[in-house]
Design a protein around this motif. Structure first.
Motif, PDB file in Angstrom:
ATOM      1  N   THR A   1      84.935 -49.792 -13.886  1.00  0.00           N
ATOM      2  CA  THR A   1      85.758 -48.287 -12.555  1.00  0.00           C
ATOM      3  C   THR A   1      87.068 -48.148 -13.592  1.00  0.00           C
ATOM      4  OG1 THR A   1      85.286 -50.666 -11.162  1.00  0.00           O
ATOM      5  CG2 THR A   1      86.692 -48.397 -10.299  1.00  0.00           C
ATOM      6  N   LEU A   2      88.022 -48.887 -14.206  1.00  0.00           N
ATOM      7  CA  LEU A   2      89.089 -48.449 -14.553  1.00  0.00           C
ATOM      8  C   LEU A   2      88.977 -47.220 -15.753  1.00  0.00           C
ATOM      9  CD1 LEU A   2      92.285 -49.587 -14.563  1.00  0.00           C
ATOM     10  CD2 LEU A   2      92.060 -50.725 -16.224  1.00  0.00           C
TER      11      LEU A   2
ATOM     12  N   HIS B   1      99.247 -46.752 -13.776  1.00  0.00           N
ATOM     13  CA  HIS B   1      98.232 -47.845 -13.803  1.00  0.00           C
ATOM     14  C   HIS B   1      97.187 -46.549 -13.808  1.00  0.00           C
ATOM     15  CE1 HIS B   1      95.771 -50.254 -15.652  1.00  0.00           C
ATOM     16  NE2 HIS B   1      96.388 -50.299 -17.083  1.00  0.00           N
ATOM     17  N   ARG B   2      96.807 -46.824 -12.827  1.00  0.00           N
ATOM     18  CA  ARG B   2      95.355 -45.462 -12.712  1.00  0.00           C
ATOM     19  C   ARG B   2      95.541 -44.351 -13.225  1.00  0.00           C
ATOM     20  NH1 ARG B   2      94.672 -47.851  -6.162  1.00  0.00           N
ATOM     21  NH2 ARG B   2      93.824 -49.578  -7.101  1.00  0.00           N
TER      22      ARG B   2
ATOM     23  N   ILE C   1      97.256 -53.951  -8.671  1.00  0.00           N
ATOM     24  CA  ILE C   1      97.628 -54.952  -9.816  1.00  0.00           C
ATOM     25  C   ILE C   1      98.352 -55.956  -9.090  1.00  0.00           C
ATOM     26  CG2 ILE C   1      98.547 -54.973 -12.259  1.00  0.00           C
ATOM     27  CD1 ILE C   1      97.417 -52.687 -12.995  1.00  0.00           C
TER      28      ILE C   1
ATOM     29  N   ASP D   1      86.786 -57.241 -15.610  1.00  0.00           N
ATOM     30  CA  ASP D   1      86.321 -57.424 -15.115  1.00  0.00           C
ATOM     31  C   ASP D   1      86.078 -55.939 -14.435  1.00  0.00           C
ATOM     32  OD1 ASP D   1      86.118 -59.438 -11.399  1.00  0.00           O
ATOM     33  OD2 ASP D   1      87.479 -58.253 -12.828  1.00  0.00           O
ATOM     34  N   ASP D   2      86.613 -55.471 -13.957  1.00  0.00           N
ATOM     35  CA  ASP D   2      87.227 -54.162 -13.305  1.00  0.00           C
ATOM     36  C   ASP D   2      87.000 -53.336 -14.410  1.00  0.00           C
ATOM     37  OD1 ASP D   2      89.965 -52.865 -10.762  1.00  0.00           O
ATOM     38  OD2 ASP D   2      87.923 -53.330 -10.662  1.00  0.00           O
TER      39      ASP D   2
ATOM     40  N   THR E   1     100.715 -50.222  -9.754  1.00  0.00           N
ATOM     41  CA  THR E   1      99.029 -49.529  -9.866  1.00  0.00           C
ATOM     42  C   THR E   1      98.770 -48.349  -9.922  1.00  0.00           C
ATOM     43  OG1 THR E   1      98.717 -51.822  -7.872  1.00  0.00           O
ATOM     44  CG2 THR E   1      96.766 -50.267  -7.891  1.00  0.00           C
TER      45      THR E   1
ATOM     46  N   PHE F   1     101.665 -61.793 -20.659  1.00  0.00           N
ATOM     47  CA  PHE F   1     101.000 -61.406 -18.715  1.00  0.00           C
ATOM     48  C   PHE F   1      99.693 -61.286 -19.000  1.00  0.00           C
ATOM     49  CE2 PHE F   1     104.914 -61.045 -17.930  1.00  0.00           C
ATOM     50  CZ  PHE F   1     106.094 -59.572 -19.389  1.00  0.00           C
TER      51      PHE F   1
ATOM     52  N   SER G   1      92.354 -60.813 -15.304  1.00  0.00           N
ATOM     53  CA  SER G   1      91.956 -60.421 -14.029  1.00  0.00           C
ATOM     54  C   SER G   1      91.357 -59.401 -13.570  1.00  0.00           C
ATOM     55  CB  SER G   1      93.341 -61.062 -12.465  1.00  0.00           C
ATOM     56  OG  SER G   1      93.631 -59.207 -12.941  1.00  0.00           O
ATOM     57  N   ARG G   2      91.860 -58.278 -14.550  1.00  0.00           N
ATOM     58  CA  ARG G   2      91.358 -56.797 -14.726  1.00  0.00           C
ATOM     59  C   ARG G   2      90.164 -56.650 -15.463  1.00  0.00           C
ATOM     60  NH1 ARG G   2      94.997 -53.374 -16.711  1.00  0.00           N
ATOM     61  NH2 ARG G   2      96.140 -55.537 -18.114  1.00  0.00           N
TER      62      ARG G   2
ATOM     63  N   GLU H   1      97.618 -61.443 -16.389  1.00  0.00           N
ATOM     64  CA  GLU H   1      97.090 -60.240 -15.055  1.00  0.00           C
ATOM     65  C   GLU H   1      95.980 -59.584 -15.480  1.00  0.00           C
ATOM     66  OE1 GLU H   1     101.206 -60.056 -14.765  1.00  0.00           O
ATOM     67  OE2 GLU H   1     100.872 -58.804 -16.169  1.00  0.00           O
TER      68      GLU H   1
ATOM     69  N   TRP I   1      99.532 -49.335 -19.707  1.00  0.00           N
ATOM     70  CA  TRP I   1     100.353 -50.927 -18.958  1.00  0.00           C
ATOM     71  C   TRP I   1     101.429 -50.448 -19.447  1.00  0.00           C
ATOM     72  CZ3 TRP I   1      98.525 -54.485 -16.017  1.00  0.00           C
ATOM     73  CH2 TRP I   1      99.402 -55.376 -15.844  1.00  0.00           C
TER      74      TRP I   1
ATOM     75  N   PRO J   1      90.076 -49.365  -9.149  1.00  0.00           N
ATOM     76  CA  PRO J   1      89.752 -49.776  -9.618  1.00  0.00           C
ATOM     77  C   PRO J   1      91.153 -51.458  -8.594  1.00  0.00           C
ATOM     78  CG  PRO J   1      90.946 -48.471 -11.287  1.00  0.00           C
ATOM     79  CD  PRO J   1      90.878 -47.979  -9.334  1.00  0.00           C
ATOM     80  N   ARG J   2      90.806 -52.303  -9.024  1.00  0.00           N
ATOM     81  CA  ARG J   2      92.247 -53.078  -7.753  1.00  0.00           C
ATOM     82  C   ARG J   2      92.873 -53.158  -7.950  1.00  0.00           C
ATOM     83  NH1 ARG J   2      88.611 -59.174  -8.507  1.00  0.00           N
ATOM     84  NH2 ARG J   2      89.680 -58.126 -10.375  1.00  0.00           N
TER      85      ARG J   2
END
Lengths: 338, 214
Positions: B125-126, B40-41, A29, B121-122, B37, B112, B118-119, B115, B46, A26-27
């Motif tokens: 994938t997430l 989070h993955r 952060i 559309d991701d 990042t 937040f 912005s995620r 933030e 969060w 994923p992009r």
């Protein structure tokens, strides 16, 4: 992130290529500035706590005397001082969350405290507090064993500089204990100088936001308890700006679990308004005894709670004198000795 | 990530060893996004990522005495700690770490929201990322995160995790085999409406429940 550097051997590794294709990341952060700052504040605060713990472990053998000035008595029981406060202010005024009797008495003492005269404290001076203390002298893990009431004096440097705690001193048990820190020790929650306290918000909601960001729950402690412990540290061996004292008592009304205790007495038996909160994690209870006439903290009591909730006193204090002095180790002129 | 050059790692290493807290604050600012990042993955949450990030830098600070005096960048080391911490969350060490069990206040997410937006559309994938991490044993998930997502070389990952390079290689191979066996074909994004709150774990649970009913 999208063009990671691999050694040549890796780059042609089929496993890696296949996994990258199958599971593109994923992009990355990018934290907002606010979020980054909140997280940084929390992390640095926890790091300072760790340092202080280290230093205390290294330098203070007898019964953890020095730590009590800056850590809470409850923290003494904890073997680890890790943790973080959740950052993040909430919007709008919070509801009163303390028990009704406590909320009403807190409101009254806030009003009195706010009318106190404003002391003058210079950055090059020291806040002096003399207390009577009864403390647990049993080993960690054993039942409390209270020693005799003894006197304790503390001189806290007010210099806001990162290394401004130099000269700070505790005199207890007939000995001087310089407060030594590793690295820098700027004014803040762990070293609440008068000017730092005066810089805190005096709106109760905003103050609580700030305290929540600063409080570091220890080892699974409730965040509310960490806030209460932090408040205790701010009122105990300090000289408070009247506006802040008022805001702090009002903010305590917004903390769930805060209750009124009747018949509260400090370590020398002076009666006052008893405000307490129970730490469910460490099965202990911290009590403030507040002078209803001045709004000043008379003293504190800490109890361990037995299996059936029966309280066992393990620490009590009574503030005998507060003053501002020019030099560490020198008692204020005209201060009546008990 | 690791291709961004760090300014004078030796100087930073020495400063950290000396307990210079300015250097520590700089370290935090420089690497917090990469650490967060990866956290989070690997945790899919969060709030857990916040805790892991904080705990990672704390662990780094506490372990500063053991930082080697050399020129290598610090990022692989930090990401190795991140992977360890994130996998501790996975292993149910939440109680030991105590604070990890706490939830953020409602204000946190609102603050937040940029933030989070912005995620969105991701999110597909997430969701796949979270699914993969859930399916893999922690050691394999850690290597996946470090090598495949954070772009560490095998050698860097090996050192960061304290294992031989061959072990990194074999863990990745096992991860690939396992995922080939287990993952659903792509194209099913899964429930993503909770992403704005960062509660990817709920998403995962939704998917689990659905899988069980099938």
């Amino acid at each position: 992130m999208n063009q990671p550097e691999h050694t040549p051997a890796d780059r042609h590794d089929r496993t890696l290529l296949a996994l990258r294709e199958q599971l593109p990341p994923p992009r990355p952060i990018t934290l907002s500035d606010d979020h980054r700052r909140a997280l940084q504040r929390r992390t640095l605060a926890a790091a300072r706590r760790t340092d202080r713990r280290r230093e205390v472990v290294r330098t203070v053998a007898p019964a953890g005397l020095v730590v009590a000035c800056l850590a809470t008595a409850v923290a003494l029981l904890a073997t680890t001082l890790l943790g973080g406060a959740e950052p993040g202010p909430t919007d709008g005024p919070r509801p009163v969350a303390a028990a009704p009797a406590a909320a009403s008495r807190l409101q009254a003492i806030a009003a009195v405290a706010g009318r106190a005269p404003t002391p003058a404290v210079g950055d090059d001076q020291f806040v002096y507090v003399r207390s009577a203390v009864v403390s647990n002298e049993a080993a960690l893990g054993e039942a409390p064993d209270l020693g005799a009431v003894h006197e304790r004096e503390i001189w806290l440097a007010q210099d806001p500089d990162a290394h401004g705690s130099r000269g700070s001193l505790i005199r207890e048990d007939g000995q001087d204990w310089p407060i030594v820190t590793v690295g820098s020790d700027p004014a803040g929650a762990r070293r609440p100088t008068y000017s730092w306290l005066a810089s805190l918000p005096t709106d109760p909601d905003r103050l609580l936001d700030e305290l929540e960001a600063l409080a570091v729950p220890v080892d699974g402690q409730e965040p509310e308890q960490a806030v209460f412990d932090l408040m205790t540290g701010l009122v105990r061996e300090t000289v408070l700006p009247p506006d802040l004292a008022a805001a702090l008592y009002r903010a305590a009304r917004l903390v769930p679990g805060v209750v009124l205790e009747r018949g509260a007495e400090d370590a020398v038996g002076r009666r006052g308004v008893g405000i307490s909160r129970t730490d469910e994690r460490f099965r202990s209870r911290t009590l403030w005894v507040v002078d209803p006439g001045t709004g000043e903290l008379l003293g504190t009591r800490d109890h361990l709670l037995g299996p059936d909730g029966e309280p066992m006193l393990f620490h009590a204090t009574a503030v005998l004198e507060r003053a501002v002095v020019d030099e560490p180790g020198r008692e204020p002129a005209g201060g009546g000795r008990a | 990530m690791s291709n961004e050059s760090e300014a004078d790692p030796r100087r930073v290493r020495r400063a950290l060893r000396e307990g210079d807290d300015e250097a520590f604050a700089d370290l935090f600012r420089t690497h917090v996004d990469a650490v967060f990042t990866l956290a989070h993955r690997l945790t899919g949450s969060w709030s857990a990522a916040q805790d892991v990030t904080s705990e990672t830098f704390l662990a780094a600070w506490r372990g500063r005495d053991r930082i080697a005096d050399d020129d290598r960048p610090l990022r692989p080391w930090l990401l190795g700690i991140t992977a360890h911490q994130a996998m501790n969350v996975r292993r149910g060490a939440r109680r030991r770490l105590g604070f990890l069990a706490r939830r953020p206040g409602p204000g946190v997410v609102e603050d937040f929201a940029d933030e989070a937006a912005s995620r969105i559309d991701d999110a597909a994938t997430l969701a796949r990322t979270a699914e993969a991490v859930r399916l893999l044993p922690p050691r394999e998930a850690a290597v996946l995160g470090l090598c495949v997502w954070s772009g560490l070389s095998y050698a860097e990952a090996a050192e960061a995790l304290g294992v031989p390079v061959g072990t990194v290689r074999s863990r990745l191979a096992r991860a690939r085999a396992r995922l080939r066996e287990l993952t659903e074909p792509p194209g099913e994004p899964g429930a993503t409406s909770d992403h704005a709150t960062g509660e990817t774990r709920e998403t995962r649970e939704t998917r689990e429940t659905r899988g069980a009913r099938r």
